[in-house]
Design a protein around this motif. Structure first.
Motif, short mmCIF file in Angstrom:
data_model
loop_
_atom_site.label_atom_id
_atom_site.label_comp_id
_atom_site.label_asym_id
_atom_site.label_seq_id
_atom_site.Cartn_x
_atom_site.Cartn_y
_atom_site.Cartn_z
N GLY A 155 35.96 57.53 57.77
CA GLY A 155 37.25 56.84 57.81
C GLY A 155 37.32 55.65 56.89
N ILE A 156 36.20 54.94 56.72
CA ILE A 156 36.17 53.75 55.87
C ILE A 156 36.32 54.12 54.40
CG2 ILE A 156 34.69 51.87 55.04
CD1 ILE A 156 33.52 51.77 57.88
N GLY A 157 35.64 55.20 53.98
CA GLY A 157 35.59 55.56 52.57
C GLY A 157 36.93 55.71 51.89
N PRO A 158 37.84 56.58 52.38
CA PRO A 158 39.12 56.76 51.69
C PRO A 158 39.96 55.49 51.63
CG PRO A 158 38.70 58.58 53.19
CD PRO A 158 37.65 57.54 53.47
N VAL A 159 39.88 54.66 52.68
CA VAL A 159 40.66 53.42 52.69
C VAL A 159 40.17 52.49 51.59
CG1 VAL A 159 41.24 51.38 54.03
CG2 VAL A 159 41.16 53.63 55.14
N ALA A 160 38.84 52.39 51.45
CA ALA A 160 38.27 51.49 50.46
C ALA A 160 38.36 52.04 49.04
CB ALA A 160 36.81 51.21 50.80
N ALA A 161 38.39 53.36 48.90
CA ALA A 161 38.34 53.97 47.57
C ALA A 161 39.51 53.55 46.69
CB ALA A 161 38.30 55.49 47.70
N GLY A 162 40.72 53.57 47.25
CA GLY A 162 41.89 53.19 46.47
C GLY A 162 41.78 51.76 45.97
N THR A 163 41.31 50.88 46.82
CA THR A 163 41.15 49.48 46.42
C THR A 163 40.16 49.35 45.27
OG1 THR A 163 41.59 48.77 48.69
CG2 THR A 163 40.52 47.18 47.23
N VAL A 164 39.05 50.09 45.36
CA VAL A 164 38.02 50.02 44.32
C VAL A 164 38.54 50.57 43.00
CG1 VAL A 164 35.77 50.92 43.61
CG2 VAL A 164 36.10 50.09 45.94
N ILE A 165 39.23 51.71 43.05
CA ILE A 165 39.70 52.34 41.82
C ILE A 165 40.71 51.46 41.10
CG2 ILE A 165 41.04 54.28 40.90
CD1 ILE A 165 39.88 55.99 43.16
N TYR A 166 41.70 51.00 41.84
CA TYR A 166 42.78 50.26 41.20
C TYR A 166 42.44 48.79 40.97
CZ TYR A 166 45.44 54.46 42.18
OH TYR A 166 45.87 55.77 42.23
N GLY A 167 41.30 48.34 41.51
CA GLY A 167 40.86 46.97 41.27
C GLY A 167 40.09 46.81 39.98
N GLY A 168 39.69 47.94 39.35
CA GLY A 168 38.94 47.87 38.12
C GLY A 168 39.81 47.57 36.91
N PRO A 169 39.20 47.33 35.76
CA PRO A 169 37.74 47.34 35.50
C PRO A 169 37.06 46.07 36.02
CG PRO A 169 38.91 46.78 33.51
CD PRO A 169 39.97 47.09 34.53
N TYR A 170 35.73 46.18 36.20
CA TYR A 170 34.92 45.08 36.69
C TYR A 170 33.90 44.68 35.62
CZ TYR A 170 36.75 46.96 41.08
OH TYR A 170 37.57 47.44 42.08
N ALA A 171 33.51 43.44 35.67
CA ALA A 171 32.44 42.96 34.80
C ALA A 171 31.17 42.84 35.63
CB ALA A 171 32.80 41.61 34.19
N VAL A 172 30.16 43.67 35.32
CA VAL A 172 28.91 43.69 36.07
C VAL A 172 27.76 43.46 35.08
CG1 VAL A 172 27.40 45.02 37.58
CG2 VAL A 172 29.89 45.28 37.75
N LEU A 173 27.12 42.32 35.22
CA LEU A 173 25.98 41.97 34.35
C LEU A 173 26.36 42.08 32.88
CD1 LEU A 173 23.07 43.78 36.25
CD2 LEU A 173 23.75 41.36 36.40
N GLY A 174 27.57 41.68 32.58
CA GLY A 174 28.02 41.70 31.20
C GLY A 174 28.58 43.03 30.72
N TYR A 175 28.59 44.05 31.58
CA TYR A 175 29.10 45.36 31.22
C TYR A 175 30.43 45.61 31.91
CZ TYR A 175 24.40 46.37 29.44
OH TYR A 175 23.21 46.34 28.75
#
Length: 435
Positions: A155-175
């Motif tokens: 149940g947690i996965g689909p709810v969080a997935a949309g937030t993660v997808i549309y919250g990108g792009p992300y800067a991780v360790l300079g990438y």
């Protein structure tokens, strides 16, 4: 039996399953969007883009179902349940990560097949471990606790997935990391966390595998279709597998109908997400208490009650005219599914000996996985005959499953009299025969 009373190894397995379920359910939302984003290209095997997308999504369920009996039998013959669980989670982690490198339909199909194999190697051994680590008096509660955490992750996965997808792009360790890549990395991390938990906290029970396999030389590491002792025509576990298949088809038949349902009910995609999640909520709140109750009162009454409730809850989804009605129908369907799941696995576990648990329980896991693959295909086809038709079909399957369980499944765990306990609770006295 409450959650805190559960064997710590079963809790570890439950947390591990929750972790990888979060990652797997991420992909329910992510993969269709990723395939449609333009990142995936190349040949489509002569099929339309829509059809090859459906093929990629369905490949997981079909391969997962096909491999599970093999993996379950191998875990029985070797007695190395833990090794199978860890190996499957590592296969799953590699598959989830490889999605971030794929750019063609062919690659996506192969990865999806690998993901299905990873889950197939993991699930029968995990369920068999839960069964091995339980007793006849705690098996229902253990199965309920395990599935509660699995459904929480789902149940947690689909709810969080949309937030993660549309919250990108992300800067991780300079990438720079896109939202899709972040989702694949989270799915990978979920599988790895599950593997670490199993390695650190779970051990195989002590079973004399050589002696058990010698006793099973007559072919007990196989799936029985027909009853051998004359109780009915069909084997009890096989019958539960058929009922689980029908139930899973009814649960999954909603998945491809999102746009049609949204138009019919005049609702947004957000409301559809809430309706989809209502099923999971019904499962989460019901699993553990029903599983524990089946340890006290027996397995079959709860399975039958769940199937009775499943019929109107499934049909109602094709008849309701408001989003609130759909939420209620899905919630009740979740409760019905929970009433079937834990007692059914407990009943199958009662029948299975330790040496045969992987093979026996894989019948149910395989059937449910196959149902989740068939359901979306059936729903997409049947809706062409009318909006209510997919739901009526699924309700008819649930009715058939109810009849099969009622006539072909034998109770394995005689418990206390539920009617007397209800009388005591409702009226404050024991039931007495009339004078």
């Amino acid at each position: 039996m409450g959650v805190l009373d559960t064997d710590r190894r079963i809790l570890a397995l439950a947390f591990a399953r929750m972790a990888d379920s979060i990652g797997n359910s991420f992909l329910i939302v992510v993969l269709p969007l990723y395939i449609a984003s333009g990142v995936v290209s190349g040949g489509t095997f002569g099929l339309s883009t829509a059809l090859v997308t459906g093929l990629i999504l369905s490949a997981f369920g079909f391969f997962m179902s096909g491999v599970q009996p093999i993996a379950g039998t191998l875990s029985d013959k070797t007695g190395k349940r833990k090794a199978f669980v860890v190996a499957g989670l590592l296969i799953l982690a590699v598959s989830n990560f490889t999605y971030s490198l794929a750019g063609s339909y062919g690659a996506m199909l192969l990865i999806r097949i690998g993901q299905g194999i990873g889950v197939a190697v993991t699930v029968p051994a995990t369920i068999a471990l839960v069964n091995d680590l339980s007793t006849d008096d705690t098996r229902g509660g253990s199965m309920g606790v395990f599935n509660t955490f699995r459904m929480l992750g789902f149940g947690i996965g689909p709810v969080a997935a949309g937030t993660v997808i549309y919250g990108g792009p992300y800067a991780v360790l300079g990438y720079a990391v896109t939202g899709f890549e972040a989702a694949f990395y989270i799915a990978t991390l979920g599988a790895l966390v599950g593997a670490v938990l199993v390695v650190a906290l779970v051990s195989d029970p002590d079973i004399d595998v050589d002696a058990e396999n010698a006793a099973d030389a007559g072919g007990e590491h196989s799936v029985a279709v027909f009853e051998r002792d004359g109780h009915g025509v069909l084997d009890s576990v096989f019958t539960l597998g058929v009922a689980s298949l029908f139930m899973a088809i009814g649960i999954a038949i909603l998945a491809p109908l999102e746009s049609i349902i949204n138009q019919h009910l005049g609702q947004s995609a957000t409301l559809f997400g809430i309706e989809f999640a209502a099923f999971t909520l019904g499962q989460v709140v019901t699993q553990t208490p029903v599983g524990t109750a089946s340890d006290r009162y027996g397995r079959k009454p709860f399975i039958l009650a769940g199937l009775v409730l499943l019929v109107p809850a499934t049909l109602a989804q094709g008849l309701v005219a408001t989003p609130l009605g759909m939420v209620a129908a899905r919630f009740v369907q979740g409760i019905a599914g929970a009433m079937v799941f834990a007692p059914a696995f407990a009943l199958a576990g009662d029948i299975a000996r330790n040496s045969n648990a992987g093979t026996t329980l894989s019948v149910l896991t395989m059937a449910f996985g196959l149902g989740t693959a068939i359901g979306p295909l059936a729903g997409g086809w049947l809706v062409g005959f009318g909006y209510v038709v997919p739901f009526a079909f699924a309700a008819a399957l649930a009715t058939l499953g109810l009849a099969l369980v009622y006539t072909q499944v034998e109770e394995t765990h005689a418990g206390e009299n539920l009617g007397e306990d209800l009388t005591r609770v409702l009226f404050g006295r024991d039931s007495q025969p009339a004078d």
